[in-house]
Design a protein around this motif. Sequence first.
Motif, PDB file in Angstrom:
ATOM      1  N   MET A 120       0.837  -1.196   0.000  1.00 45.18           N
ATOM      2  CA  MET A 120       0.000   0.000   0.000  1.00 45.18           C
ATOM      3  C   MET A 120       0.873   1.248   0.000  1.00 45.18           C
ATOM      4  SD  MET A 120      -2.851  -1.257   2.800  1.00 45.18           S
ATOM      5  CE  MET A 120      -3.790   0.252   2.645  1.00 45.18           C
ATOM      6  N   LYS A 121       0.347   2.320  -0.537  1.00 47.14           N
ATOM      7  CA  LYS A 121       1.088   3.567  -0.648  1.00 47.14           C
ATOM      8  C   LYS A 121       1.264   4.197   0.728  1.00 47.14           C
ATOM      9  CE  LYS A 121       1.123   7.899  -3.251  1.00 47.14           C
ATOM     10  NZ  LYS A 121       0.363   8.761  -4.199  1.00 47.14           N
ATOM     11  N   GLU A 163      -8.251   3.463   4.899  1.00 47.66           N
ATOM     12  CA  GLU A 163      -7.030   2.663   4.833  1.00 47.66           C
ATOM     13  C   GLU A 163      -6.896   1.747   6.045  1.00 47.66           C
ATOM     14  OE1 GLU A 163      -4.139   5.723   2.329  1.00 47.66           O
ATOM     15  OE2 GLU A 163      -4.211   5.812   4.513  1.00 47.66           O
ATOM     16  N   SER A 166      -9.179  -1.118   5.543  1.00 42.44           N
ATOM     17  CA  SER A 166      -8.622  -2.015   4.535  1.00 42.44           C
ATOM     18  C   SER A 166      -7.572  -2.936   5.146  1.00 42.44           C
ATOM     19  CB  SER A 166      -8.021  -1.195   3.398  1.00 42.44           C
ATOM     20  OG  SER A 166      -7.403  -2.043   2.448  1.00 42.44           O
TER      21      SER A 166
END
Length: 527
Positions: A120-121, A163, A166
């Motif tokens: 993930m970023k 996020e 997630s």
Amino acid sequence: MIIGLLIVLAIVVILWSWGKQADYRPLGNYQTEELISTLDFLDKEKITYQLEGNSVLVEADQYQKIKLLMTRAGLAQDNNNDNGDDILLQDMGFGVSQRVERERLKLSRERQIAVAIMSMKNITKAQVLLAIPKQSVFARRERKASATVVITTSKYYVLSAQEIDSIVDIVASSVQGLSPNNVTVSDQRGRLLHSGSKNSLSARSSAEFALEQTREDEYKSKIDAILIPILGLANYTAEVDLAMDFTIKEETQKIYNPSKKSIRSEMLIETKSTNSTIGNIPGALTNQPPVASSIPEEFRKDNGANKAITGNSHNEETRNYEVDTTVVHIKHKVGTIDRLTVSVALDYIAKTNEAGEVTYVPRPVEEVDNIRRLLAGGLGLNKTRGDLLEIASLRFNKVDLDFEPEIEFWKTEVFQGYIRFGGSILVILLTLLLIVRPIMKKLLYPESLENEEEYDLGGAIGDLGNDNLQLLTEDDDVSIEFDIGGGHIKLPNLHKDEDLLKAVRALVANEPGLSAQVIKEWLASDE
């Protein structure tokens, strides 16, 4: 002289180092093997460092560059070196227990989940710890699996709620029997992003409170978007209080409409019984002929018509109607706004009179009313639910920043650094010019530093008597005589080449004609 020169050069190096005085920052604390590889890398790249025990210190301004080079070289330090991975992953040969194999499988799963999260970023590192209980069919109460995730994000980056959800779903869906409520997520700063130990009520309260804060921030953003173009920054202040209803309501209604009905079923039953003769009960005395009676029999006219006797009649009727029925199931919205209260304070307006004095006056009523209408429409206030909007014009207590004393430049750390660096450079230059330069000149050119007064006529050549020249040496008692006779110069017995050279130079300087005559005779003799 050479020893003194080396000492001076050492002092110059010390002064130069003191003038620069670079700040050092710890690069990391390494084990023996990692320390050796790290030092080899720093030596190969010619990077200046300091070693204090197992800690390596590098210059602060080069820290990020060195970390990047080490990462590219595969020498990035893992802060969790002592995590037992080497014990689990080493080859144990035959006889490995089932528990070790289970721990290996769990470790492999943890690493796979960590790699998925790091994809993930803005997430630079992730560590996953799983607690998977052993399943047993004999256990009356089965223990549930749980997980802990530690996230390292980029600098000054904060994960959003989406996020975090997630990450929780990734971990929960990767482990069988793991509920999202049993996943704990935290970042490198120690902030709890998702709790897996709170009960459902506490988690729900936290979520509701966070939702209220989010909605309040949205209303504040709307107020800023309306008032900043009108009033400007620091000319107003606003606060929003929001009350929300998170009660879960479900309602079911069954409505009947009697005006709309229809027959669903109908049943009619009718029973009739008719008999013209009077029947007697068999075996009873009524079947016997009457005995002699004194009652006379009378003849009646309707005797024949009354002989027909009608029996019982039974009627039964049943009708079932279908009435129009409506079943309504209502599930009310969760998180509705019960009440919205907005308070806005407006600063006074500054006015300057003819004398140049600045005074502050309240804002006009018309301007306040216009702002009230704009806010009421922009925020969507509803008077029926009790929303309230309060606007007041008040004098703000502002701090005048113009009169804050400024720190003099010569008192700042930057200026002190310049002074230290410049002073060290000045001392180094003076040392080189006054000490090092004369010493080096004396060592490299010893003859050019002789005092020229020693070769003057009064100092180097003595009395010129009886055609003899006397060269005075450094010793007062010793003299060198040159005998001149017959056009020839008789030099004394000089033991050193330097003495001979000095004598010839003195003779040429004081007797150029005689020197020319000697050279002519040398040329004539050569021919």
